[in-house]
Design an enzyme around this catalytic site. Structure first.
Site, PDB file in Angstrom:
ATOM      1  N   ASP A  89     -14.103   0.787  22.209  1.00 58.25           N
ATOM      2  CA  ASP A  89     -13.257   0.763  21.019  1.00 58.25           C
ATOM      3  C   ASP A  89     -12.340  -0.459  21.092  1.00 58.25           C
ATOM      4  OD1 ASP A  89     -11.399   1.539  23.003  1.00 58.25           O
ATOM      5  OD2 ASP A  89     -11.734   3.642  22.529  1.00 58.25           O
ATOM      6  N   ASP A  91      -8.501  -1.881  20.655  1.00 56.01           N
ATOM      7  CA  ASP A  91      -7.093  -1.518  20.564  1.00 56.01           C
ATOM      8  C   ASP A  91      -6.287  -2.759  20.205  1.00 56.01           C
ATOM      9  OD1 ASP A  91      -7.533   1.166  21.386  1.00 56.01           O
ATOM     10  OD2 ASP A  91      -7.716   0.476  23.446  1.00 56.01           O
ATOM     11  N   ASP A 168      -1.425   0.044  32.669  1.00 56.72           N
ATOM     12  CA  ASP A 168      -1.756   0.529  34.015  1.00 56.72           C
ATOM     13  C   ASP A 168      -2.263  -0.574  34.951  1.00 56.72           C
ATOM     14  OD1 ASP A 168      -4.085   0.429  32.467  1.00 56.72           O
ATOM     15  OD2 ASP A 168      -4.673   2.516  32.815  1.00 56.72           O
TER      16      ASP A 168
HETATM   17  P1  ATP Z   1     -11.899   2.427  27.617  1.00 56.35           P
HETATM   18  O1  ATP Z   1     -11.476   2.501  26.160  1.00 56.35           O
HETATM   19  O2  ATP Z   1     -13.024   1.515  27.880  1.00 56.35           O
HETATM   20  O3  ATP Z   1     -12.068   3.761  28.212  1.00 56.35           O
HETATM   21  P2  ATP Z   1      -9.282   1.341  27.963  1.00 56.35           P
HETATM   22  O4  ATP Z   1      -8.664   0.557  29.076  1.00 56.35           O
HETATM   23  O5  ATP Z   1      -9.328   0.668  26.623  1.00 56.35           O
HETATM   24  O6  ATP Z   1     -10.702   1.790  28.443  1.00 56.35           O
HETATM   25  P3  ATP Z   1      -7.769   3.306  26.622  1.00 56.35           P
HETATM   26  O7  ATP Z   1      -7.499   4.723  27.008  1.00 56.35           O
HETATM   27  O8  ATP Z   1      -8.478   3.016  25.367  1.00 56.35           O
HETATM   28  O9  ATP Z   1      -8.510   2.680  27.854  1.00 56.35           O
HETATM   29  O10 ATP Z   1      -6.351   2.583  26.621  1.00 56.35           O
HETATM   30  C1  ATP Z   1      -6.135   1.299  26.087  1.00 56.35           C
HETATM   31  C2  ATP Z   1      -5.119   0.555  26.929  1.00 56.35           C
HETATM   32  O11 ATP Z   1      -3.871   1.254  26.910  1.00 56.35           O
HETATM   33  C3  ATP Z   1      -5.465   0.433  28.395  1.00 56.35           C
HETATM   34  O12 ATP Z   1      -6.327  -0.639  28.664  1.00 56.35           O
HETATM   35  C4  ATP Z   1      -4.101   0.258  29.030  1.00 56.35           C
HETATM   36  O13 ATP Z   1      -3.643  -1.056  28.870  1.00 56.35           O
HETATM   37  C5  ATP Z   1      -3.249   1.174  28.186  1.00 56.35           C
HETATM   38  N1  ATP Z   1      -3.217   2.532  28.761  1.00 56.35           N
HETATM   39  C6  ATP Z   1      -3.999   3.577  28.420  1.00 56.35           C
HETATM   40  N2  ATP Z   1      -3.695   4.649  29.147  1.00 56.35           N
HETATM   41  C7  ATP Z   1      -2.704   4.303  29.960  1.00 56.35           C
HETATM   42  C8  ATP Z   1      -1.943   4.971  30.950  1.00 56.35           C
HETATM   43  N3  ATP Z   1      -2.178   6.249  31.234  1.00 56.35           N
HETATM   44  N4  ATP Z   1      -0.980   4.275  31.592  1.00 56.35           N
HETATM   45  C9  ATP Z   1      -0.720   2.992  31.287  1.00 56.35           C
HETATM   46  N5  ATP Z   1      -1.407   2.293  30.380  1.00 56.35           N
HETATM   47  C10 ATP Z   1      -2.380   2.934  29.713  1.00 56.35           C
HETATM   48 MG    MG Z   2      -9.991   1.527  24.813  1.00 63.81          MG
END
Ligand code: ATP
Ligand code: MG
Length: 471
Positions: A89, A91, A168
């Site tokens: 996705d 963001d 994170d």
């Molecule tokens: P994917 O969507 O591929 O699972 P992602 O890294 O994009 O991985 P998301 O849950 O979509 O994960 O979160 C988007 C972004 O928001 C992350 O890359 C991170 O920068 C931030 N983020 C998400 N969850 C957390 C958390 N629990 N603590 C700190 N930052 C977070």
């Molecule tokens: Mg994501």
């Protein structure tokens, strides 16, 4: 009063940011992480092209920019694009607050309590737009930690410089700037990305305490990206692992789905167990595994996870209830066994055991009702497979959950937990025509499912698994 000071500080930072944007990324100074604490990778220095970005994400970025806001792609999408992968996705991070975002997009909904976000809808695609989050020290009524240091609410808005520290891992904190197609890096995320390393931003124990789910995210990303955990991150896990049990079960359920239903289930399982995280998610499963580390409960799980990964690799669907049914089968079976030893009838023993195990499990990972119902059905079909005469087989075949029940039987048979001959009989029964089916279920036929026959087919037997043959 405090608020006034905060607003003034943010204002000054905004002015500084405004000027930072005019530092050309090609200047040697701007490329050095020490100067201005960030580095800008110009378009020519990275491989992200707009053609890889979803049209809707681009629309959101351009629209925000046109309205005078800052707009960046951030998080997993930037990380994945750098790897040449298609992101799950997209963001977006912006300095517009949720209300301002709502005014820009008609197709927008504000969601979230822990952190308010805007979801911009384009048919089935949703672009998540988050306002930059503020710094941790600005704790007030909009930001709250519990006594364990866990972040309960986090609605303080800030600047990009503040936002970066709330993320994170360094590889998740890279910002793709739609203004000049550069990537902004405040935390050496690009270096970590090249070194395939997951490094937490800030002090690892504090970051895991703030949100213990980050430990699960560490495992998920390590497995999915084939990255390694930075030693500091790895070393912080043992002392914070227990905190995961205080996370709301609904959130853990969501994380478990992401860990096990996206094609990396087997490796996730091994790594979660390695770090002691699995026992928090599935305590009863862990207990049954420890009891028989090399026996068929473990084989059943490994095979189920492997099958699930293979199905995803082949573009087939996988269901959460089937996987949960395999995770909890052994605890259910052992508990049912105890009950039968106390004289409770088999059918009741299994039903009660299923209820008890599910009731315990939902305290860790929520299980939506349709999932737990389906799990119960799969389990309750298992004893019914042993009836191979008369009309029972054809009635079983028309059961709506027959296919899953049969797959489960096959899985048990392949891993030594049920007789292979029984599973093969059912395989044949499904394939032949009605006349042949009638022949197969003749009551007069010497049914090979007699108990003595079944006992011989077990690969591995223990006292606790002995009555399994009755199922
Ligand atoms: P994917 O969507 O591929 O699972 P992602 O890294 O994009 O991985 P998301 O849950 O979509 O994960 O979160 C988007 C972004 O928001 C992350 O890359 C991170 O920068 C931030 N983020 C998400 N969850 C957390 C958390 N629990 N603590 C700190 N930052 C977070
Ligand atoms: Mg994501």
């Amino acid at each position: 009063m405090i608020n006034t000071i905060k607003i003034n500080t943010t204002g000054v930072k905004n002015v500084l940011n405004f000027f930072k944007k005019f530092i050309p990324s090609s200047l040697p100074g701007a490329e050095c992480p020490e100067v201005d604490k960030f580095r800008v990778y110009a378009r020519s220095e990275h491989n992200i092209s707009r053609s890889q970005i979803s049209d809707n994400a681009l629309k959101v970025l351009y629209r925000l920019q046109k309205e005078g806001y800052e707009a960046y792609l951030v998080g997993g999408c930037v990380r994945d694009l750098l790897l040449g992968r298609e992101p799950k996705d997209f963001d977006v991070a912006t300095n517009a607050d949720p209300e301002q975002i709502r005014r820009v997009f008609r197709n927008c909904r504000i969601i979230g309590r822990r952190f308010r976000l805007a979801h911009v809808h384009f048919g089935r695609e949703v672009i998540e737009v988050a306002t930059f989050r503020g710094a941790a020290e600005q704790q007030n009524d909009k930001q709250m930690l519990n006594h364990e240091g866990r972040l309960l609410r986090d609605n303080v808005y800030g600047t990009i410089e503040e936002d970066v520290w709330r993320r994170d891992f360094t590889v998740n904190a890279l910002y793709y700037n739609i203004r000049d197609f550069s990537v902004i890096d405040y935390v050496s995320g690009m270096d970590d990305h090249k070194a395939a390393t997951l490094r937490l931003i800030g002090e690892p124990h504090t970051r895991f305490r703030e949100d213990p789910v980050r430990m699960l995210r560490a495992v998920r990303f390590a497995v999915k990206l084939s990255f390694k955990l930075h030693p500091d991150c790895e070393n912080a896990i043992p002392s914070t692992v227990h905190l995961l049990s205080s996370i709301p079960s609904a959130r853990l359920y969501d994380e478990v789905l992401k860990l096990f239903l996206f094609g990396y289930a087997l490796q996730s399982f091994e790594m979660l167990r390695h770090y002691g995280l699995f026992q928090i998610l599935f305590p009863d499963t862990e207990k049954s595994l420890t009891r028989q580390e090399s026996g068929f409960p473990r084989l059943l799980l490994l095979k189920a996870l492997e099958n699930s990964d293979n199905r995803i690799a082949e573009g087939k669907s996988v269901t959460a209830y089937f996987l949960f049914a395999t995770f909890l089968w052994e605890p259910v079976r052992l508990l049912a066994q105890d009950k039968m030893n106390k004289g409770i009838a088999e059918f009741i023993a299994y039903q009660d055991a299923a209820n008890e195990i599910i009731n315990k499990q939902v305290k860790r990972t929520a299980l939506p009702r349709h999932i737990s119902l389906a799990m119960r059905e799969v389990w309750s079909l298992q004893p019914r497979f042993t009836s191979r005469t008369g009309s029972k087989p054809s009635r079983l075949l028309s059961h709506p959950r027959f296919r899953a029940g049969f797959d489960f039987l096959m899985l048990r048979a392949e891993t030594g937990g049920a007789e292979l001959e029984l599973a093969q009989w059912w395989q044949t029964y499904q394939q032949v025509d009605e006349t042949e089916q009638r022949k197969m279920t003749q009551p007069s036929r010497k049914n090979p499912s007699s108990r003595s026959g079944r006992k011989r087919t077990y690969r591995k037997r223990t006292s606790s698994s002995a009555t399994e043959s009755k199922n």
